[in-house]
Design an enzyme around this catalytic site. Structure first.
Site, mmCIF file in Angstrom:
data_model
loop_
_atom_site.group_PDB
_atom_site.id
_atom_site.type_symbol
_atom_site.label_atom_id
_atom_site.label_comp_id
_atom_site.label_asym_id
_atom_site.label_seq_id
_atom_site.Cartn_x
_atom_site.Cartn_y
_atom_site.Cartn_z
ATOM 1 N N GLY A 1 0.823 -1.218 0.000
ATOM 2 C CA GLY A 1 0.000 0.000 0.000
ATOM 3 C C GLY A 1 0.852 1.261 0.000
ATOM 4 O O GLY A 1 2.079 1.205 -0.099
ATOM 5 N N ILE B 1 1.601 3.918 2.291
ATOM 6 C CA ILE B 1 2.606 4.204 3.317
ATOM 7 C C ILE B 1 3.479 2.980 3.555
ATOM 8 O O ILE B 1 4.688 3.075 3.752
ATOM 9 C CB ILE B 1 1.916 4.690 4.612
ATOM 10 C CG1 ILE B 1 1.127 5.958 4.292
ATOM 11 C CG2 ILE B 1 2.941 4.973 5.721
ATOM 12 C CD1 ILE B 1 0.065 6.329 5.261
ATOM 13 N N PHE C 1 0.411 -2.194 8.769
ATOM 14 C CA PHE C 1 -0.305 -1.154 8.013
ATOM 15 C C PHE C 1 -1.671 -1.659 7.535
ATOM 16 O O PHE C 1 -2.560 -0.874 7.273
ATOM 17 C CB PHE C 1 0.497 -0.758 6.757
ATOM 18 C CG PHE C 1 1.791 -0.076 7.022
ATOM 19 C CD1 PHE C 1 2.996 -0.779 6.993
ATOM 20 C CD2 PHE C 1 1.833 1.286 7.280
ATOM 21 C CE1 PHE C 1 4.206 -0.146 7.217
ATOM 22 C CE2 PHE C 1 3.045 1.935 7.512
ATOM 23 C CZ PHE C 1 4.222 1.208 7.480
ATOM 24 N N SER D 1 -3.796 6.642 13.664
ATOM 25 C CA SER D 1 -4.225 7.815 12.896
ATOM 26 C C SER D 1 -4.666 8.930 13.830
ATOM 27 O O SER D 1 -5.199 8.668 14.908
ATOM 28 C CB SER D 1 -5.402 7.433 11.990
ATOM 29 O OG SER D 1 -6.012 8.597 11.435
ATOM 30 N N THR E 1 -7.073 10.445 13.439
ATOM 31 C CA THR E 1 -8.543 10.352 13.495
ATOM 32 C C THR E 1 -9.023 9.902 14.864
ATOM 33 O O THR E 1 -10.169 10.114 15.247
ATOM 34 C CB THR E 1 -9.036 9.338 12.443
ATOM 35 O OG1 THR E 1 -8.384 9.616 11.216
ATOM 36 C CG2 THR E 1 -10.528 9.420 12.237
ATOM 37 N N TYR F 1 -14.164 3.900 11.064
ATOM 38 C CA TYR F 1 -12.744 3.707 10.720
ATOM 39 C C TYR F 1 -11.861 4.170 11.884
ATOM 40 O O TYR F 1 -11.019 3.422 12.380
ATOM 41 C CB TYR F 1 -12.370 4.476 9.449
ATOM 42 C CG TYR F 1 -10.888 4.730 9.359
ATOM 43 C CD1 TYR F 1 -10.361 5.993 9.653
ATOM 44 C CD2 TYR F 1 -10.009 3.702 9.054
ATOM 45 C CE1 TYR F 1 -8.997 6.207 9.619
ATOM 46 C CE2 TYR F 1 -8.647 3.921 9.021
ATOM 47 C CZ TYR F 1 -8.149 5.177 9.310
ATOM 48 O OH TYR F 1 -6.789 5.394 9.299
ATOM 49 N N LYS G 1 -9.263 2.147 14.847
ATOM 50 C CA LYS G 1 -7.903 2.527 15.245
ATOM 51 C C LYS G 1 -7.845 2.736 16.765
ATOM 52 O O LYS G 1 -6.916 2.296 17.442
ATOM 53 C CB LYS G 1 -7.454 3.803 14.529
ATOM 54 C CG LYS G 1 -7.294 3.690 13.034
ATOM 55 C CD LYS G 1 -6.173 2.733 12.645
ATOM 56 C CE LYS G 1 -5.923 2.731 11.136
ATOM 57 N NZ LYS G 1 -4.864 1.787 10.735
ATOM 58 N N ARG H 1 -4.961 21.490 7.479
ATOM 59 C CA ARG H 1 -4.498 20.186 7.936
ATOM 60 C C ARG H 1 -2.984 20.168 8.061
ATOM 61 O O ARG H 1 -2.293 20.982 7.428
ATOM 62 C CB ARG H 1 -4.924 19.090 6.935
ATOM 63 C CG ARG H 1 -6.434 18.894 6.807
ATOM 64 C CD ARG H 1 -7.025 18.317 8.078
ATOM 65 N NE ARG H 1 -8.451 18.028 7.959
ATOM 66 C CZ ARG H 1 -9.429 18.907 8.147
ATOM 67 N NH1 ARG H 1 -9.128 20.160 8.490
ATOM 68 N NH2 ARG H 1 -10.699 18.549 8.038
#
Ligand code: WQD
Length: 336
Positions: free
Chosen positions: A12, A14, A82, A126, A128, A150, A154, A232
């Site tokens: 992926g 990252i 990941f 994250s 998030t 999501y 995490k 951001r």
């Protein structure tokens, strides 16, 4: 003996950039990926860039037997995890898909690690998890409260890791809370390759710049920010990848969370302007209604990671856009 690192989700965005840093640092790696959101061509690109083709295992980590098989065939020194579904919007529509995949795969992985005495673990978390920021900039001690499935996966995985470390002092765990990863490897051979319409700003902007899409829709121009558009903490994926290498090398007993950000915020309009400068093309954009769930500003206080990991993000916004553009313009349709 060369230490072998399991990199789940290593095909992926990252993961592949981190895989390159690990190989360049002399580690042997095994990439485990189900290719649900990645291309096997990323593995070829890693080989091209490093001169070393990593071992690749196509595997769904929710298959517990397959995970056990993986650990019986390899002796890993550590795991960097990941792999996981990561689309916020999709997670709201399909929460069970996200809870099943992200939680089951992680629990399978941690149980296999425990069974095989592998206790060094770096987890892709994250920002998030902070939900609506209780303070700006965000510290690792800021309130946690994810507001979408999501982000909640995490947050739950972080809790599992904290509990695991409390139950068994032999675990060495780092939770890396990413802010907004953007950019690409300077070679232009790997980069962000979202399937379908990009949810995130920078891949969308780059697809407009390369002519795949007409115009950038800016979600809200009346936020409480310098120019009214969302701010951001964008971090270059190369800096982020380096942060994983440093986290691996600075693992310590227990479970520790680190903000991987720059501490510098940029607005949507500033990103569009930097992308236009990097690509040399005008990037049509229009301000439209806010996107549900968005916040005005997200910004990291990275001082704990800077000190504890001996790591600091170095690249600026223009470099992020230049590297993104090199990848996008060399690969207008990504890996496909
Ligand atoms: C950035 C800014 C938008 C698209 C998300 C996830 C987070 C993490 C990073 C995984 C915001 C604006 C965006 C567009 C726009 N992913 N925007 N037009 O929402 O900060 O974070 O990606 O861990 O979990 O939530 O990133 O790139 O979607 O948005 O105006 O077409 O760009 O409003 O201000 P976000 P983003």
């Amino acid at each position: 003996m060369t230490e072998k690192i399991l990199v789940t989700g290593g095909a992926g965005y990252i993961g592949s950039h981190t895989a390159i840093k690990l190989i360049e640092a002399g580690y042997q790696i095994v990439i485990a990926d189900d290719l649900s959101n990645a291309s096997p061509r990323a593995i070829d690109a890693i080989a091209e860039i490093t001169g070393t083709k990593p071992e690749f295992v196509e595997i769904n980590l929710t298959d517990n037997a397959a995970v056990g098989q993986l650990f019986s065939e390899h002796t890993f020194a550590a795991v960097i995890h990941f792999a996981g579904f990561k689309a916020v919007g999709e997670s709201v529509q399909l929460p069970l898909k996200y809870y099943r995949n992200n939680l089951d795969s992680t629990i399978n992985l941690l149980q296999a690690m425990e069974a095989h005495g592998v206790k060094d673990f770096v987890f892709s978390s994250s920002a998030t998890v902070y939900g609506v920021p209780s303070e700006i900039p965000l510290k690792e001690t800021s309130n946690i409260g994810a507001v979408n499935p999501y982000g909640k996966t995490k947050e739950m995985i972080e809790s599992i890791c904290f509990d695991l470390a409390s139950s068994d002092a032999s675990w060495n765990i780092s939770l890396l809370r990413y802010f907004n990863p953007v950019g690409a490897h300077p070679s232009g051979k790997i980069g962000e390759d979202p399937t379908g319409i990009p949810n995130n700003l920078v891949p969308f902007v780059m697809q407009v710049a390369v002519g795949r899409r007409d115009s950038v829709q800016i979600f809200g121009g009346d936020w409480d920010t310098s120019d009214g558009t969302g701010v951001r903490d964008y971090i270059h994926v190369e800096d982020l990848a380096e942060g994983h290498l440093k986290a691996l090398e600075h693992l310590k007993p227990g479970c520790s969370a680190y903000n991987l950000g720059t501490g510098q915020g940029y607005s949507v309009l500033e990103v569009v302007a930097a992308a236009s400068k990097a690509s040399g093309v005008e990037i049509p954009h229009e301000i439209v209604a806010r996107r549900s769930g968005d916040i005005a500003t997200s910004l990291a206080d990275p001082t704990l990671a800077n000190a504890a990991l001996d790591w600091k993000a170095e690249k600026n916004l223009l470099e992020m856009m230049q590297d993104s553009w090199r990848w996008q313009s060399s690969n207008p349709n990504g890996f496909s």
